[in-house]
Design a protein around this motif. Sequence first.
Motif, PDB file in Angstrom:
ATOM      1  N   ASN A  99      13.121   6.067  17.320  1.00 34.94           N
ATOM      2  CA  ASN A  99      13.800   5.453  16.180  1.00 34.94           C
ATOM      3  C   ASN A  99      12.964   4.349  15.536  1.00 34.94           C
ATOM      4  O   ASN A  99      13.473   3.571  14.717  1.00 34.94           O
ATOM      5  N   VAL A 100      11.709   4.270  15.899  1.00 38.11           N
ATOM      6  CA  VAL A 100      10.824   3.222  15.389  1.00 38.11           C
ATOM      7  C   VAL A 100      10.632   3.374  13.879  1.00 38.11           C
ATOM      8  O   VAL A 100      10.575   4.479  13.340  1.00 38.11           O
ATOM      9  N   ASP A 101      10.508   2.247  13.196  1.00 35.30           N
ATOM     10  CA  ASP A 101      10.231   2.220  11.762  1.00 35.30           C
ATOM     11  C   ASP A 101       8.755   2.540  11.542  1.00 35.30           C
ATOM     12  O   ASP A 101       7.881   1.734  11.850  1.00 35.30           O
ATOM     13  N   LEU A 102       8.486   3.714  11.017  1.00 34.55           N
ATOM     14  CA  LEU A 102       7.102   4.164  10.841  1.00 34.55           C
ATOM     15  C   LEU A 102       6.334   3.238   9.900  1.00 34.55           C
ATOM     16  O   LEU A 102       5.160   2.926  10.142  1.00 34.55           O
ATOM     17  N   ASP A 103       6.977   2.784   8.845  1.00 39.07           N
ATOM     18  CA  ASP A 103       6.307   1.903   7.886  1.00 39.07           C
ATOM     19  C   ASP A 103       5.795   0.631   8.550  1.00 39.07           C
ATOM     20  O   ASP A 103       4.695   0.156   8.258  1.00 39.07           O
ATOM     21  N   GLN A 104       6.591   0.077   9.435  1.00 32.47           N
ATOM     22  CA  GLN A 104       6.196  -1.162  10.116  1.00 32.47           C
ATOM     23  C   GLN A 104       4.939  -0.956  10.948  1.00 32.47           C
ATOM     24  O   GLN A 104       4.031  -1.798  10.955  1.00 32.47           O
ATOM     25  N   GLU A 105       4.849   0.167  11.646  1.00 34.97           N
ATOM     26  CA  GLU A 105       3.693   0.419  12.499  1.00 34.97           C
ATOM     27  C   GLU A 105       2.445   0.742  11.674  1.00 34.97           C
ATOM     28  O   GLU A 105       1.326   0.479  12.112  1.00 34.97           O
ATOM     29  N   LEU A 106       2.613   1.294  10.491  1.00 38.61           N
ATOM     30  CA  LEU A 106       1.470   1.563   9.628  1.00 38.61           C
ATOM     31  C   LEU A 106       0.784   0.275   9.192  1.00 38.61           C
ATOM     32  O   LEU A 106      -0.427   0.252   8.943  1.00 38.61           O
ATOM     33  N   ASP A 107       1.560  -0.798   9.128  1.00 36.99           N
ATOM     34  CA  ASP A 107       1.011  -2.059   8.634  1.00 36.99           C
ATOM     35  C   ASP A 107       0.392  -2.928   9.726  1.00 36.99           C
ATOM     36  O   ASP A 107      -0.379  -3.840   9.422  1.00 36.99           O
ATOM     37  N   LEU A 108       0.705  -2.671  10.980  1.00 32.90           N
ATOM     38  CA  LEU A 108       0.258  -3.553  12.058  1.00 32.90           C
ATOM     39  C   LEU A 108      -1.265  -3.717  12.074  1.00 32.90           C
ATOM     40  O   LEU A 108      -1.778  -4.831  12.066  1.00 32.90           O
ATOM     41  N   LEU A 109      -1.986  -2.606  12.081  1.00 35.33           N
ATOM     42  CA  LEU A 109      -3.459  -2.650  12.111  1.00 35.33           C
ATOM     43  C   LEU A 109      -4.081  -2.059  10.844  1.00 35.33           C
ATOM     44  O   LEU A 109      -5.281  -1.789  10.804  1.00 35.33           O
ATOM     45  N   GLY A 110      -3.259  -1.819   9.818  1.00 35.24           N
ATOM     46  CA  GLY A 110      -3.797  -1.352   8.549  1.00 35.24           C
ATOM     47  C   GLY A 110      -3.984   0.142   8.427  1.00 35.24           C
ATOM     48  O   GLY A 110      -4.759   0.608   7.578  1.00 35.24           O
ATOM     49  N   VAL A 111      -3.277   0.934   9.233  1.00 35.75           N
ATOM     50  CA  VAL A 111      -3.413   2.395   9.170  1.00 35.75           C
ATOM     51  C   VAL A 111      -2.924   2.928   7.821  1.00 35.75           C
ATOM     52  O   VAL A 111      -3.396   3.975   7.350  1.00 35.75           O
ATOM     53  N   ARG A 112      -2.005   2.213   7.182  1.00 37.07           N
ATOM     54  CA  ARG A 112      -1.467   2.669   5.896  1.00 37.07           C
ATOM     55  C   ARG A 112      -2.580   2.950   4.871  1.00 37.07           C
ATOM     56  O   ARG A 112      -2.461   3.843   4.034  1.00 37.07           O
ATOM     57  N   GLU A 113      -3.675   2.202   4.963  1.00 38.19           N
ATOM     58  CA  GLU A 113      -4.755   2.332   3.977  1.00 38.19           C
ATOM     59  C   GLU A 113      -5.367   3.734   3.952  1.00 38.19           C
ATOM     60  O   GLU A 113      -5.926   4.154   2.943  1.00 38.19           O
TER      61      GLU A 113
END
Length: 206
Positions: free
Chosen positions: A100-114
Motif C-alpha cells: 500500500n506504499v505511495d509510489l510517488d513518495q518513493e520516486l522522490d526519495l533518491l530522485g528516481v522520478r527523473e
Amino acid sequence: MLTVQNLSLKTRQPILHDFSYQFAPGQFYQIAAENGSGKTSFLRAVTDLIPASSGKVLLDGKPYAKNKRKLFFFESNEWLNVNLTSLDYLKFVKSQWHSNVDLDQELDLLGVREYVKVPIKKYSLGMKQKLIVAMYLVSDAEYYLMDEITNGLDEESRTVLYERLNDEVTQRNKCIILTSHYSSEIKVNNLHRLVLHKQMMHEVEQ
C-alpha cells in the motif's frame, strides 16, 4: 523472526559452518566479510536460491517458500532487464508484494522520478542502485535482505538511504540485514554487527 538453525553452506568451497542466529523485527544487522567470503551466498541460502548443506531457515516459523512475500531480496543490478523501466519494476513489485506504499513518495526519495520511464539500458550504476532501493521500499516487506546496497551511490544518497532505513527499523519495526564493507558510515539505531570469517559468523561488539 528470521531464525537460522545450524546452517552450513558449501559451494566450490566451505562458506559457513553450523551457524545459528535469530534476526528480530525492529533491528538492523550488518554482515561484514572480505570479498569472496560468502556474504552473498548466505543471503542466497536464506532465500532458497542455493541449497544449504545442512540446517534450516524459518521466516516467522515457516519455510521461506511459504512466507516469501514477507521478505524482499534483489541481489544486484545484474538481475535487471535492461529493456524495462523503473516504472515497470516498481509497479510489478507493488503488485506482487500487495503493498500500500505511495509510489510517488518513493520516486522522490533518491530522485528516481527523473528517469522513471527511461529504459534501464541507459542508466548509470548509481541510477540502477537507486531503483533497487526504491524497489525495497515499495515492497514494504517486513524483512529486507540487502547485498552491498550502497554500491554506486554518492555520499548524499547514502546518507538519505541510512536515514530512511533507520526509520524503517525504529518506526515501522522492519528487520534489515545488510552486507557492507563500510562499518563507519552505517549510523542507525538498533544496530548489530556480524562478521563472517573462516566459515564462522558471530556478532561482535561495536
